[in-house]
Design a protein around this motif. Sequence first.
Motif, PDB file in Angstrom:
ATOM      1  N   ARG A 345      39.439 -69.618 -43.044  1.00  0.00           N
ATOM      2  CA  ARG A 345      40.963 -69.733 -43.200  1.00  0.00           C
ATOM      3  C   ARG A 345      41.855 -70.413 -41.974  1.00  0.00           C
ATOM      4  N   VAL A 346      41.271 -70.004 -41.008  1.00  0.00           N
ATOM      5  CA  VAL A 346      42.008 -70.522 -39.841  1.00  0.00           C
ATOM      6  C   VAL A 346      41.719 -71.836 -39.655  1.00  0.00           C
ATOM      7  N   THR A 349      43.886 -73.848 -41.996  1.00  0.00           N
ATOM      8  CA  THR A 349      45.404 -73.713 -41.933  1.00  0.00           C
ATOM      9  C   THR A 349      45.665 -74.089 -40.667  1.00  0.00           C
ATOM     10  N   GLY A 350      44.788 -73.620 -39.390  1.00  0.00           N
ATOM     11  CA  GLY A 350      45.404 -73.323 -38.075  1.00  0.00           C
ATOM     12  C   GLY A 350      46.255 -72.250 -37.952  1.00  0.00           C
ATOM     13  N   LYS A 351      46.455 -71.084 -38.981  1.00  0.00           N
ATOM     14  CA  LYS A 351      47.389 -70.083 -38.844  1.00  0.00           C
ATOM     15  C   LYS A 351      46.448 -68.954 -38.867  1.00  0.00           C
ATOM     16  N   PRO A 352      46.844 -67.539 -38.389  1.00  0.00           N
ATOM     17  CA  PRO A 352      46.330 -66.578 -38.202  1.00  0.00           C
ATOM     18  C   PRO A 352      45.894 -65.931 -39.827  1.00  0.00           C
ATOM     19  N   ALA A 353      44.944 -65.390 -40.090  1.00  0.00           N
ATOM     20  CA  ALA A 353      44.563 -65.075 -41.540  1.00  0.00           C
ATOM     21  C   ALA A 353      43.706 -63.690 -41.588  1.00  0.00           C
ATOM     22  N   ALA A 379      42.693 -65.003 -35.390  1.00  0.00           N
ATOM     23  CA  ALA A 379      43.873 -65.744 -34.928  1.00  0.00           C
ATOM     24  C   ALA A 379      43.293 -67.057 -34.122  1.00  0.00           C
ATOM     25  N   ARG A 382      43.972 -72.353 -29.407  1.00  0.00           N
ATOM     26  CA  ARG A 382      44.110 -73.750 -29.077  1.00  0.00           C
ATOM     27  C   ARG A 382      43.975 -73.896 -27.647  1.00  0.00           C
ATOM     28  N   ASP A 407      49.536 -59.357 -36.184  1.00  0.00           N
ATOM     29  CA  ASP A 407      50.332 -59.874 -35.560  1.00  0.00           C
ATOM     30  C   ASP A 407      50.002 -59.659 -34.053  1.00  0.00           C
ATOM     31  N   ALA A 410      47.206 -62.179 -32.716  1.00  0.00           N
ATOM     32  CA  ALA A 410      48.182 -63.538 -32.582  1.00  0.00           C
ATOM     33  C   ALA A 410      48.396 -63.357 -31.238  1.00  0.00           C
TER      34      ALA A 410
END
Length: 593
Positions: A345-346, A349-353, A379, A382, A407, A410
């Motif tokens: 998923r990361v 999307t590049g986002k936490p999952a 998370a 980069r 959270d 991340a």
Amino acid sequence: MDFHSAPARGNAPQPPLPEVPPQLRAVLNGIPAMVGYWDAGLRNRLANDAYREWFGVTPEQLHGMHIQDLLSEDVFQANYPYMARVLEGEPQLFKRTLTDAKGATRFAEVSYMPDVRDGDGDGSGSAGVQGFFVMVTDITERILAERRQQRDTDRYRALARSVPGVFVLLFDSDLRYLIAEGQELESFGYRSAELEGRRIHEVLDGNLASELEPRYRAALFGQEVSWSRRIGPRTYRLKAGPAQSDDGASTGMVVAVDVTDRLQQEETWAALHEIATAVARNAAPADISERVAFILRDLFAVDSAAVVRFTGALSAEIVAMAPALPPTLDRTQVFSLSDTSATVRVAATGKPAIVVYGPEGGPAAEQMQAGGFRSAAAAPIRVHGSLWGVVSLTSKSATGVTGAMLDRLAQFSELVEIAIGNAEARTSLELQATTDQLSGLPNRRALEQHLAHEIELAASRGTSLSAIVLDIDHFKRVNDTFGHLMGDEVLADVAARLRAVARQDEIVARFGGEEFVWLLPGTDGAEALAAAERARAAIEAEPFGDVGRITVSAGVCELRDAGSHSLLACADRALYAAKHAGRNRSERYGAGS
């Protein structure tokens, strides 16, 4: 003053300059700097050895040389205003970034001092500038040390600024604050500008300074000390410990964390200190990743945690996992973007999952379920703006990973980004420093490190060690006939052929120019001679494009044959014998004795 029209620059024969007395030359050579003297016509009258070696000229060449013939046009034009002013009687001091005769960039501090003397005996009694002294001090190490210190400072500031509710104090052996940074610092009633550059007894009240001093000194001696302090309604947890900088200076660091209403995050901020210290101590990226994995597992109280690096658009590698990687899970992961996996998923999307594993989740989810895992969170990490990988948590319970944990994860991944980014940048620089860019082989510096290590191993284990020194025959003809670019292609191709014939545990390095060195652990002299012949035949067998066929000569030496002499020096003597015997052959040191 017009230097270009000065009589000393003309074509008329110049009177010979007196030789520099040996006693004066000895004095000049004792000065730890480059020293020279130029007369009013800008011709050299004297210079010490350091001055000549910098420019790569002999005493005979430099003595009487016009300064414009020594300096490049750019350097001459840059220094021209200083020369004009010093010949008017004004001392000059300035800094320069220079390139020495070997092509290395150096930083120097330059001073020009006018040589003012009385009249020349004509009875006028007038004074004038007869010339000027030049002193050039190499300040490269000082400049590099300042840059390393600034890099350390920027690193800690970045860490402190990236974490809310934290401040960082870095101090030296004199208990002087080097860095005071962080959002929570003013909660203690202090500002960065008030602390940095001053000792604790100068800026803190007497009781607080006395309370902190033993903790700071313990940190400087390698211990870690933790304590809590309550400021009004807020509670802080502080931790002092050692922090080694790039230049080896002994320093200590205090990390202070606001744990009010979020005491569960105490270990998160304590982990900041541990990871920052690992970065400051130049830990390898793999070691940092492994430590991060264990910190995550303990911090979030999950069954497993990992650091995963993306190796392609649809592939990844588990760099580190705590506890150890289970047998049901492959370290190398190949997936599709439809797989039900937090890591996938990361990647998409590049986002936490956060995910709960279920049926038909794809190969990645099937492997996790086979290991007993039911939920996961990940998370992104980069590095230099690109998606490097993820930090992940996995639980054997479907409800073992929560949104609140995601959270916090991340936030933690941001610290990991800094740590891994710094460690990988340093590793890349170290690799560049030990690799020959043209051939891709280890360079001379790396070879010397490998050689010392292999000699030590051979001595401790009682095993053989041999070295082969190879040199391309008549390589100058290649450069002269086909140009240096083609010569570079030949060098790279020879390096590739040598790598192809060498075994995995053997080391092939570029020693310099057209010369290569091949270290063969566990190999005696006879076996090494046979290896040299295989390499020689492989290089001669196939032509090198338009250049045609190339041959090499090789010298071989076994460590026990070298005796008390240098292994490479003896192999080099054998190479000389091969050259002398007609080239395109291999000779073994000591074979004829």
